[in-house]
Write a protein that holds these residues in place. Sequence first.
Motif, PDB file in Angstrom:
ATOM      1  N   ASN A  87      -6.143   9.846   8.492  1.00 32.57           N
ATOM      2  CA  ASN A  87      -6.769  10.483   8.679  1.00 32.57           C
ATOM      3  C   ASN A  87      -8.218   9.845   7.878  1.00 32.57           C
ATOM      4  O   ASN A  87      -9.422  10.226   8.537  1.00 32.57           O
ATOM      5  N   GLU A  88      -7.986   9.390   7.107  1.00 32.25           N
ATOM      6  CA  GLU A  88      -9.388   8.623   5.798  1.00 32.25           C
ATOM      7  C   GLU A  88      -9.055   6.776   6.336  1.00 32.25           C
ATOM      8  O   GLU A  88      -9.978   6.488   5.543  1.00 32.25           O
ATOM      9  N   GLY A  89      -8.343   6.540   7.230  1.00 28.00           N
ATOM     10  CA  GLY A  89      -8.760   4.935   6.831  1.00 28.00           C
ATOM     11  C   GLY A  89      -7.853   3.904   5.983  1.00 28.00           C
ATOM     12  O   GLY A  89      -8.636   2.847   5.877  1.00 28.00           O
ATOM     13  N   ILE A  90      -7.749   5.162   4.556  1.00 27.58           N
ATOM     14  CA  ILE A  90      -7.464   4.548   3.534  1.00 27.58           C
ATOM     15  C   ILE A  90      -5.710   2.950   3.687  1.00 27.58           C
ATOM     16  O   ILE A  90      -4.461   3.714   3.970  1.00 27.58           O
ATOM     17  N   THR A  91      -6.239   2.038   3.334  1.00 29.92           N
ATOM     18  CA  THR A  91      -5.338   1.280   3.059  1.00 29.92           C
ATOM     19  C   THR A  91      -4.473   0.282   1.637  1.00 29.92           C
ATOM     20  O   THR A  91      -3.704  -0.435   2.054  1.00 29.92           O
ATOM     21  N   GLN A  92      -5.368   0.738   0.401  1.00 30.65           N
ATOM     22  CA  GLN A  92      -4.698   0.854  -0.227  1.00 30.65           C
ATOM     23  C   GLN A  92      -5.108   1.310  -1.286  1.00 30.65           C
ATOM     24  O   GLN A  92      -5.928   2.756  -1.313  1.00 30.65           O
ATOM     25  N   PHE A  93      -3.820   1.500  -2.255  1.00 29.80           N
ATOM     26  CA  PHE A  93      -3.608   2.396  -3.160  1.00 29.80           C
ATOM     27  C   PHE A  93      -3.698   1.780  -4.804  1.00 29.80           C
ATOM     28  O   PHE A  93      -2.996   0.443  -5.015  1.00 29.80           O
ATOM     29  N   GLU A  99       6.005   2.310   0.935  1.00 26.66           N
ATOM     30  CA  GLU A  99       6.555   2.357   1.921  1.00 26.66           C
ATOM     31  C   GLU A  99       6.340   3.589   3.067  1.00 26.66           C
ATOM     32  O   GLU A  99       6.308   3.026   4.154  1.00 26.66           O
ATOM     33  N   ILE A 100       5.670   4.668   2.426  1.00 25.68           N
ATOM     34  CA  ILE A 100       4.898   5.477   3.627  1.00 25.68           C
ATOM     35  C   ILE A 100       3.947   4.971   4.567  1.00 25.68           C
ATOM     36  O   ILE A 100       3.297   4.890   5.491  1.00 25.68           O
ATOM     37  N   ALA A 101       2.733   4.284   3.510  1.00 25.73           N
ATOM     38  CA  ALA A 101       2.039   3.692   3.641  1.00 25.73           C
ATOM     39  C   ALA A 101       1.770   2.816   4.939  1.00 25.73           C
ATOM     40  O   ALA A 101       1.583   2.421   5.890  1.00 25.73           O
ATOM     41  N   GLN A 102       2.847   1.842   4.258  1.00 19.40           N
ATOM     42  CA  GLN A 102       3.161   0.369   5.045  1.00 19.40           C
ATOM     43  C   GLN A 102       3.655   0.707   6.690  1.00 19.40           C
ATOM     44  O   GLN A 102       3.825  -0.080   6.977  1.00 19.40           O
ATOM     45  N   GLY A 103       4.333   2.156   6.474  1.00 16.29           N
ATOM     46  CA  GLY A 103       5.039   2.734   7.793  1.00 16.29           C
ATOM     47  C   GLY A 103       3.692   3.084   8.955  1.00 16.29           C
ATOM     48  O   GLY A 103       4.615   2.874  10.027  1.00 16.29           O
ATOM     49  N   HIS A 104       2.398   3.505   8.821  1.00 14.45           N
ATOM     50  CA  HIS A 104       1.926   3.511   9.493  1.00 14.45           C
ATOM     51  C   HIS A 104       0.806   2.096   9.581  1.00 14.45           C
ATOM     52  O   HIS A 104      -0.040   2.040  10.634  1.00 14.45           O
ATOM     53  N   LYS A 105       0.854   1.469   8.800  1.00 11.11           N
ATOM     54  CA  LYS A 105      -0.409  -0.082   8.256  1.00 11.11           C
ATOM     55  C   LYS A 105       0.147  -0.479   7.499  1.00 11.11           C
ATOM     56  O   LYS A 105       0.561  -1.344   5.958  1.00 11.11           O
ATOM     57  N   PRO A 106       1.626  -1.675   8.257  1.00 14.56           N
ATOM     58  CA  PRO A 106       1.121  -2.523   7.735  1.00 14.56           C
ATOM     59  C   PRO A 106       1.181  -3.687   6.532  1.00 14.56           C
ATOM     60  O   PRO A 106       1.848  -4.213   5.825  1.00 14.56           O
ATOM     61  N   SER A 148       7.272  -4.903  -0.729  1.00 12.34           N
ATOM     62  CA  SER A 148       6.400  -4.658   0.500  1.00 12.34           C
ATOM     63  C   SER A 148       6.611  -5.723   2.331  1.00 12.34           C
ATOM     64  O   SER A 148       7.791  -6.092   1.708  1.00 12.34           O
ATOM     65  N   ASN A 149       6.105  -5.050   2.933  1.00 13.77           N
ATOM     66  CA  ASN A 149       6.442  -5.387   4.224  1.00 13.77           C
ATOM     67  C   ASN A 149       5.305  -6.803   4.115  1.00 13.77           C
ATOM     68  O   ASN A 149       4.992  -7.192   3.009  1.00 13.77           O
ATOM     69  N   PRO A 150       5.939  -7.522   4.641  1.00 13.15           N
ATOM     70  CA  PRO A 150       5.633  -8.790   4.498  1.00 13.15           C
ATOM     71  C   PRO A 150       3.994  -8.925   4.813  1.00 13.15           C
ATOM     72  O   PRO A 150       3.004 -10.363   4.289  1.00 13.15           O
ATOM     73  N   ALA A 151       3.226  -7.868   5.577  1.00 12.36           N
ATOM     74  CA  ALA A 151       2.302  -7.665   5.843  1.00 12.36           C
ATOM     75  C   ALA A 151       1.370  -7.489   4.701  1.00 12.36           C
ATOM     76  O   ALA A 151       0.208  -7.117   4.813  1.00 12.36           O
TER      77      ALA A 151
END
Length: 273
Positions: free
Chosen positions: A75-81, A96-103, A126-129
């Motif tokens: 919803n907020e387009g945030i990809t870094q935490f 794992e939750i975040a990368q499940g929606h944005k690798p 991490s996901n490799p991406a």
Amino acid sequence: MADGNSAPTEVAPPGVNINVPHSARIYDYWLGGKDNFAIDRQVGEAMIKAIPGMRYMAGENRKFVHRVARDLVVNEGITQFLDIGTGIPTRPNLHEIAQGHKPSAKVVYVDNDPIVLVHARALMISNPAGRSEYIAADIREPRSILDDPALRDTLDLKQPVGLTLIAILMLLSDADDPWSLVAELRDALPSGSCLAITHPTADFNPDEVNAAVAAATGAGMTLVARTKEAVSRFFGDWELLEPGLSPVSAWRPDAPVADPQAAYYWAGVARKP
């Protein structure tokens, strides 16, 4: 080696005092983990005696993390935490939750317990991406977190960041001025960043919460339950997202909650203008 009539000897990594309880390990015990020591279980049980629903509350806290990670990405387009007060890894973890929606999502975890460090580097793959990193640091020194090379190499502080402070501010006394510490973290983040907080409170059940605080402080820990007003101050002038500061179970639940006040935490997410 222990004999047949004595308890097994507990062995800890260097830097860990098994005679001093630690919040991350107590939380691990409540969640059914095995990365805790006798002193952690002792204090954890004393707090369960004070609050019989403590394990449920710990679980609701974890569910909030999952919902926040999903909502901030979707919803907020945030990809870094930046997750401060990570605790011992419990799957699914935030990245794992975040990368499940944005690798390609990136997460920097921060904690000050050496046991968390050992497990974080082994389990937070991490996901490799994307990318996940871990910093051994203390929230009492926000500048050391913000200036850490691993953070600077992983997160772009010119782009929105999701800052998560989950059940960590309760470990700071008023004398630590946690509001100023959080303000320093907020000020370092750009417009569009979001801050997610959960914090225990005595607002819903003063007797049980005060008894749990007494059990923790009696064991030498700092544990502060704060009012809704005190928790709201952590967000400064950032805009609280709907439904505002609410009981943790009632923040955008995935299913109806019979009694939102059964988990004695305030929870909220705010966006930087």
